[in-house]
Structure formats: structure tokens, C-alpha cells
Design a protein around this motif. Sequence first.
Motif, PDB file in Angstrom:
ATOM      1  N   ARG A 134       0.822  -1.210   0.000  1.00  0.00           N
ATOM      2  CA  ARG A 134       0.000   0.000   0.000  1.00  0.00           C
ATOM      3  C   ARG A 134       0.855   1.258   0.000  1.00  0.00           C
ATOM      4  O   ARG A 134       0.543   2.232  -0.684  1.00  0.00           O
ATOM      5  CB  ARG A 134      -0.916   0.002   1.228  1.00  0.00           C
ATOM      6  N   THR A 135       1.919   1.236   0.768  1.00  0.00           N
ATOM      7  CA  THR A 135       2.766   2.424   0.854  1.00  0.00           C
ATOM      8  C   THR A 135       3.409   2.728  -0.495  1.00  0.00           C
ATOM      9  O   THR A 135       3.525   3.886  -0.894  1.00  0.00           O
ATOM     10  CB  THR A 135       3.847   2.207   1.939  1.00  0.00           C
ATOM     11  N   VAL A 136       3.815   1.676  -1.202  1.00  0.00           N
ATOM     12  CA  VAL A 136       4.473   1.889  -2.488  1.00  0.00           C
ATOM     13  C   VAL A 136       3.478   2.365  -3.554  1.00  0.00           C
ATOM     14  O   VAL A 136       3.761   3.289  -4.302  1.00  0.00           O
ATOM     15  CB  VAL A 136       5.206   0.602  -2.933  1.00  0.00           C
ATOM     16  N   PHE A 137       2.289   1.762  -3.580  1.00  0.00           N
ATOM     17  CA  PHE A 137       1.355   2.112  -4.660  1.00  0.00           C
ATOM     18  C   PHE A 137       0.500   3.342  -4.352  1.00  0.00           C
ATOM     19  O   PHE A 137       0.075   4.036  -5.274  1.00  0.00           O
ATOM     20  CB  PHE A 137       0.470   0.908  -5.011  1.00  0.00           C
ATOM     21  N   THR A 138       0.213   3.593  -3.076  1.00  0.00           N
ATOM     22  CA  THR A 138      -0.535   4.807  -2.724  1.00  0.00           C
ATOM     23  C   THR A 138       0.184   5.518  -1.581  1.00  0.00           C
ATOM     24  O   THR A 138      -0.281   5.529  -0.436  1.00  0.00           O
ATOM     25  CB  THR A 138      -2.001   4.500  -2.347  1.00  0.00           C
ATOM     26  N   PRO A 139       1.349   6.110  -1.912  1.00  0.00           N
ATOM     27  CA  PRO A 139       2.211   6.668  -0.862  1.00  0.00           C
ATOM     28  C   PRO A 139       1.564   7.798  -0.072  1.00  0.00           C
ATOM     29  O   PRO A 139       1.863   7.959   1.113  1.00  0.00           O
ATOM     30  CB  PRO A 139       3.439   7.176  -1.641  1.00  0.00           C
ATOM     31  N   ASP A 140       0.671   8.546  -0.676  1.00  0.00           N
ATOM     32  CA  ASP A 140       0.072   9.654   0.068  1.00  0.00           C
ATOM     33  C   ASP A 140      -0.892   9.155   1.146  1.00  0.00           C
ATOM     34  O   ASP A 140      -1.010   9.753   2.209  1.00  0.00           O
ATOM     35  CB  ASP A 140      -0.653  10.613  -0.882  1.00  0.00           C
ATOM     36  N   ALA A 141      -1.563   8.046   0.857  1.00  0.00           N
ATOM     37  CA  ALA A 141      -2.516   7.505   1.834  1.00  0.00           C
ATOM     38  C   ALA A 141      -1.815   6.733   2.946  1.00  0.00           C
ATOM     39  O   ALA A 141      -2.302   6.668   4.062  1.00  0.00           O
ATOM     40  CB  ALA A 141      -3.535   6.611   1.133  1.00  0.00           C
ATOM     41  N   TRP A 142      -0.651   6.136   2.633  1.00  0.00           N
ATOM     42  CA  TRP A 142      -0.003   5.231   3.586  1.00  0.00           C
ATOM     43  C   TRP A 142       1.468   5.571   3.817  1.00  0.00           C
ATOM     44  O   TRP A 142       2.344   4.733   3.605  1.00  0.00           O
ATOM     45  CB  TRP A 142      -0.123   3.780   3.102  1.00  0.00           C
ATOM     46  N   PRO A 143       1.779   6.795   4.257  1.00  0.00           N
ATOM     47  CA  PRO A 143       3.187   7.111   4.521  1.00  0.00           C
ATOM     48  C   PRO A 143       3.686   6.325   5.733  1.00  0.00           C
ATOM     49  O   PRO A 143       2.923   6.081   6.671  1.00  0.00           O
ATOM     50  CB  PRO A 143       3.145   8.617   4.837  1.00  0.00           C
ATOM     51  N   LEU A 144       4.936   5.909   5.699  1.00  0.00           N
ATOM     52  CA  LEU A 144       5.532   5.178   6.822  1.00  0.00           C
ATOM     53  C   LEU A 144       6.729   5.947   7.350  1.00  0.00           C
ATOM     54  O   LEU A 144       7.450   6.583   6.576  1.00  0.00           O
ATOM     55  CB  LEU A 144       6.029   3.807   6.367  1.00  0.00           C
ATOM     56  N   ARG A 145       6.951   5.854   8.658  1.00  0.00           N
ATOM     57  CA  ARG A 145       8.200   6.382   9.217  1.00  0.00           C
ATOM     58  C   ARG A 145       9.317   5.401   8.912  1.00  0.00           C
ATOM     59  O   ARG A 145       9.124   4.185   9.007  1.00  0.00           O
ATOM     60  CB  ARG A 145       8.081   6.539  10.730  1.00  0.00           C
ATOM     61  N   VAL A 146      10.474   5.932   8.540  1.00  0.00           N
ATOM     62  CA  VAL A 146      11.641   5.098   8.279  1.00  0.00           C
ATOM     63  C   VAL A 146      12.710   5.482   9.302  1.00  0.00           C
ATOM     64  O   VAL A 146      13.025   6.668   9.458  1.00  0.00           O
ATOM     65  CB  VAL A 146      12.185   5.326   6.852  1.00  0.00           C
ATOM     66  N   ALA A 147      13.242   4.485  10.013  1.00  0.00           N
ATOM     67  CA  ALA A 147      14.326   4.740  10.965  1.00  0.00           C
ATOM     68  C   ALA A 147      15.629   4.258  10.342  1.00  0.00           C
ATOM     69  O   ALA A 147      15.647   3.242   9.648  1.00  0.00           O
ATOM     70  CB  ALA A 147      14.060   4.008  12.273  1.00  0.00           C
ATOM     71  N   ALA A 148      16.706   4.998  10.586  1.00  0.00           N
ATOM     72  CA  ALA A 148      18.011   4.635  10.018  1.00  0.00           C
ATOM     73  C   ALA A 148      18.903   4.013  11.092  1.00  0.00           C
ATOM     74  O   ALA A 148      19.018   4.544  12.203  1.00  0.00           O
ATOM     75  CB  ALA A 148      18.686   5.892   9.455  1.00  0.00           C
ATOM     76  N   TYR A 149      19.490   2.872  10.771  1.00  0.00           N
ATOM     77  CA  TYR A 149      20.415   2.184  11.678  1.00  0.00           C
ATOM     78  C   TYR A 149      21.722   1.912  10.947  1.00  0.00           C
ATOM     79  O   TYR A 149      21.742   1.754   9.724  1.00  0.00           O
ATOM     80  CB  TYR A 149      19.835   0.842  12.140  1.00  0.00           C
ATOM     81  N   ASP A 150      22.791   1.803  11.733  1.00  0.00           N
ATOM     82  CA  ASP A 150      24.091   1.527  11.114  1.00  0.00           C
ATOM     83  C   ASP A 150      24.257   0.018  10.880  1.00  0.00           C
ATOM     84  O   ASP A 150      23.332  -0.762  11.110  1.00  0.00           O
ATOM     85  CB  ASP A 150      25.227   2.124  11.956  1.00  0.00           C
ATOM     86  N   ALA A 151      25.443  -0.365  10.464  1.00  0.00           N
ATOM     87  CA  ALA A 151      25.674  -1.770  10.094  1.00  0.00           C
ATOM     88  C   ALA A 151      25.475  -2.705  11.283  1.00  0.00           C
ATOM     89  O   ALA A 151      25.076  -3.858  11.125  1.00  0.00           O
ATOM     90  CB  ALA A 151      27.087  -1.924   9.526  1.00  0.00           C
ATOM     91  N   GLY A 152      25.742  -2.199  12.494  1.00  0.00           N
ATOM     92  CA  GLY A 152      25.588  -3.038  13.677  1.00  0.00           C
ATOM     93  C   GLY A 152      24.174  -3.011  14.235  1.00  0.00           C
ATOM     94  O   GLY A 152      23.887  -3.664  15.234  1.00  0.00           O
ATOM     95  N   GLY A 153      23.288  -2.216  13.649  1.00  0.00           N
ATOM     96  CA  GLY A 153      21.909  -2.139  14.129  1.00  0.00           C
ATOM     97  C   GLY A 153      21.697  -1.034  15.159  1.00  0.00           C
ATOM     98  O   GLY A 153      20.611  -0.903  15.721  1.00  0.00           O
ATOM     99  N   GLY A 154      22.730  -0.222  15.405  1.00  0.00           N
ATOM    100  CA  GLY A 154      22.560   0.923  16.314  1.00  0.00           C
ATOM    101  C   GLY A 154      21.985   2.099  15.551  1.00  0.00           C
ATOM    102  O   GLY A 154      22.063   2.142  14.320  1.00  0.00           O
ATOM    103  N   PRO A 155      21.398   3.065  16.286  1.00  0.00           N
ATOM    104  CA  PRO A 155      20.828   4.226  15.599  1.00  0.00           C
ATOM    105  C   PRO A 155      21.900   4.944  14.777  1.00  0.00           C
ATOM    106  O   PRO A 155      23.017   5.113  15.237  1.00  0.00           O
ATOM    107  CB  PRO A 155      20.336   5.125  16.725  1.00  0.00           C
TER     108      PRO A 155
END
Length: 455
Positions: free
Chosen positions: A315-336
Motif C-alpha cells: 500500500r505504501t508503495v502504490f498509494t504513498p500519500d494515503a499510507w506514509p511510513l516512518r523510516v528509521a536509520a540504523y548503522d551496520a551493527g543495528g545501532g541508531p
Amino acid sequence: MAVRAAVEQGLVTEDRHPIAALLDVQAIREAAGALRAAFDGVSALGQSVQHTFAVKAASLVPVLRLLADEGIGAEVASPGELALARAAGVPAGQTVLDSPAKTVSELREALVLGIALNADNPEELARLDGLITPGGPAPSPVGLRVNPQIGEGAIGAMSTATATSKFGVALHDPGAREWVVRAYRERPWLTRLHSHVGSQGMPLELMAEGARATYELAEEINAATGRRQIDTLDLGGGLPVNFGSDEMTPSFDEYARLLAATVPGLFDGRYGIVTEFGRALLAKAGTVLARVEYAKSAGGRPIAVTHAGAQIAVRTVFTPDAWPLRVAAYDAGGGPKHGDEAAQDVAGPCCFAGDLVARDRMLPRLEAGDHVGLLDTGAYYFSNPFGYNSLPWPGVYGFTVSGGGQGPESGSGAGSGRAGTADSAVNFAPVREPQSLADIVEGSGGAHRDALRDA
Ligand SMILES: *Cc1c(COP(=O)(O)O)cnc(C)c1O
């Protein structure tokens, strides 16, 4: 800290499993507890309150089992969903069948099993006439779904109470209300009334108006039959989820209070209540974790090419305006991940240009080997995969935090990204294995290799 642990424990790996889904078990239990507490007042009056979980929101047997433990049954809408609920051990008496396209054999099976069902339309009621002994009680509770036609929320595809919605009997159509009242008078076994006016994007006030319309119709029917023929109102689900922050708003409690204020008769102990929440129970508990495979740029736009795209976030990919998602960024070890932020696209692995889970999003500049987390994806994401490019379903893992790291303030949520302390541990339990290449071949006609050649 769950993200770091998932990386450290090898749930997400460079080659075989570059994507995985994490479910916070405690968060699911807490959401279930909040739902039960919101309707405590009705139970206290001695009325039955049966909460059910809309299986389509997270069609995973261990999730249904956990919720059943929490007293939450299952709302099913297909033979497959019913099979999952039964495999999870959800009792028949806590299961509700709501599909809009039930076949005669599905109807018969539900009645034999003692599963409550809601008929969608006049033709379905006529089929039930052939399966239920006239004059006698039905073998299981039977209701009728109505569409109070109260209008549309912010997302058209999620709004089930528009004038022309495909669900239920449209109450405001000419003659429809009179037809419904007559249908109940002619069928003493019809004892429930159901409506589900929409999902994500519906204002709470509109949802409460839907409940009011349902309640008023039940009162009219019971007056017409001269007895309390309708004993239970099924209010559906649809509580929206806040995809913009960690907060769980609106809450079940807020919704229940609004219902009590708008429709006091619902809560005075005369009617049993059934609910069918899906998204609101699970969304916040889930995170999709994926590796960043490459970081590139095109036309001046940085693009992180990750392993999470349309196969997991349709849904997010095909209707991005209706279904925006928060994206969190982590490093290679999984830390913020820290560092300078830049506007970038977060792309998936699918071979079409629109396969982006975020566009022009400010995030620490992602690099190959980093990870991204798609937050609030516990409902309608990894449990509803899309078979594009023969990409496998990711493994799903439930996690619990034990020891010093427990509690929300210490960041036990997968998305919080804080490191665990030495005396805390994250334990993962497999919910679903990642799909193997052999599974993909088998599901794609692998057993019939020569079928067309020999035809
Ligand atoms: C989808 C659905 C639900 C659950 O909707 P959510 O928005 O996930 O709460 C409940 N009842 C019916 C009939 C549904 O189709």
C-alpha cells in the motif's frame, strides 16, 4: 535495542536474509489489555463483550494464539483465515465470519462449527433460510451487516459506509430499511446486527455515527418484533493508527468514551457487544528491518537501495500519500544511525521505478551495509506480502526483552533503536520462517515443469 539484537543474532544477514520482520510481544499484550479495559464498563453490567481480531491485519497463527490468550477471538473473512484461527485454537464461540462472498458450503460449515456469522445481503439471507430450521434457533449466532451510508473517510478504498460501498445492506436505499425490519420479523433466529464503517482515515466521530445508526436500527427492529430479538451488536473495527509518531492515538479508551457519549444505549447493559479491531491492535508492535544494499544517486537525489519494497509494503508503495511510513536509520551493527541528514529516496528491491517506501525523506545519509526500519508495520505489511519478482516472504520474529532493559522508557520497542544494557537481553521466537527458494519454486508450478510442453 531489538534492532541491534536482531542484527547481532543473525536474523538479518548480508546474503540469505537481508530483510526480517520483528513483533514486540509486550506491545501486543498491552494493546489487547487496553482494548479490554476500554469496554470494562459494559462487562461490569453483565453483558457479554467479545473482542475479535480481524485476521487479515496479521494472518499469522502465533499472533492469533497470543491474542486468544488475551481473550481476543478472531474475525475471519475466508476459508484460509478460518483455517488459521482454528489452527491457533481460537474457540468457535469467539470466532466471527464476515466474508462478503461466502459460498453455501462455507455458510454450512460455520453453522456446523458454531461460528457466528454476519450475512452481507438478501441473497445470502435466502441461502441461510435453506440451512436453518424455520422457527428454531440458528445453530450459531447470525447477524446481518448493514451499511449506514454515513459517508467517506480520508481514504476512499478504506471507507465501507459510502452510498455505494460493496458491503452490507445499504440502509438509505429506497425500501431498504423496511426490508431489513421485515427480514428480522420473518427470521426469529436473526439475533445480531453488524456494521463496520471503515478503516484507517475514518474520523472517530463518523465511526460513532455509524454505531448510532446501527443501535437505532436495532431498537426499531426490537420494537417491531415486540421482543429483544437482537441481543448483540457487532460494531466492527477500524480504529485508525497514528503512523506519525510512537504515540498510540486515538486510544481504544477514547473511542469507547465517545461511543458511550454518542450512543448511551449501547452501554446500558441491554446489548452484548462484539468488536473487530485489526490495525489498532498490531500496527505499533511491528517493524520491518532491511539491509541497505547500495547507496547511489540520480539527478542529484541520493537513493538508498534496500531490501524492503513493494513485496512487503504494497500500500505504501502504490498509494504513498494515503499510507506514509516512518523510516528509521540504523548503522551496520543495528545501532541508531547519526550524522548529517540529507533528503533521500528509500527504494526497495523490485524491478519497477515506483518501488519506493519513502521519497525525498530527511534521514542520516544511508550507506551500503546500514539498515532501515519501517515502523508501525505490524498490521497489513509483512503478513500480506505481494509476490512480485518472486521475492520471498521474510521471516517474522516475536521479541521480548528481559532484565534491565525492560519498559518503554528504556527503549524496548524495536523502533527506539537504543542499545541494551549489559543485564538486559532480547529473546526472539520464530513466528514464521523466511520463505525458501524451494518454497518459491514449489509455489510457482515447480512440480509441473513439463505440463505445458506435454499438453
Ligand atoms: C478489515 C475489517 C476489520 C478491521 O479493520 P481495521 O481497520 O484493521 O481495524 C473489521 N471488520 C471487518 C468486517 C473488516 O473487513
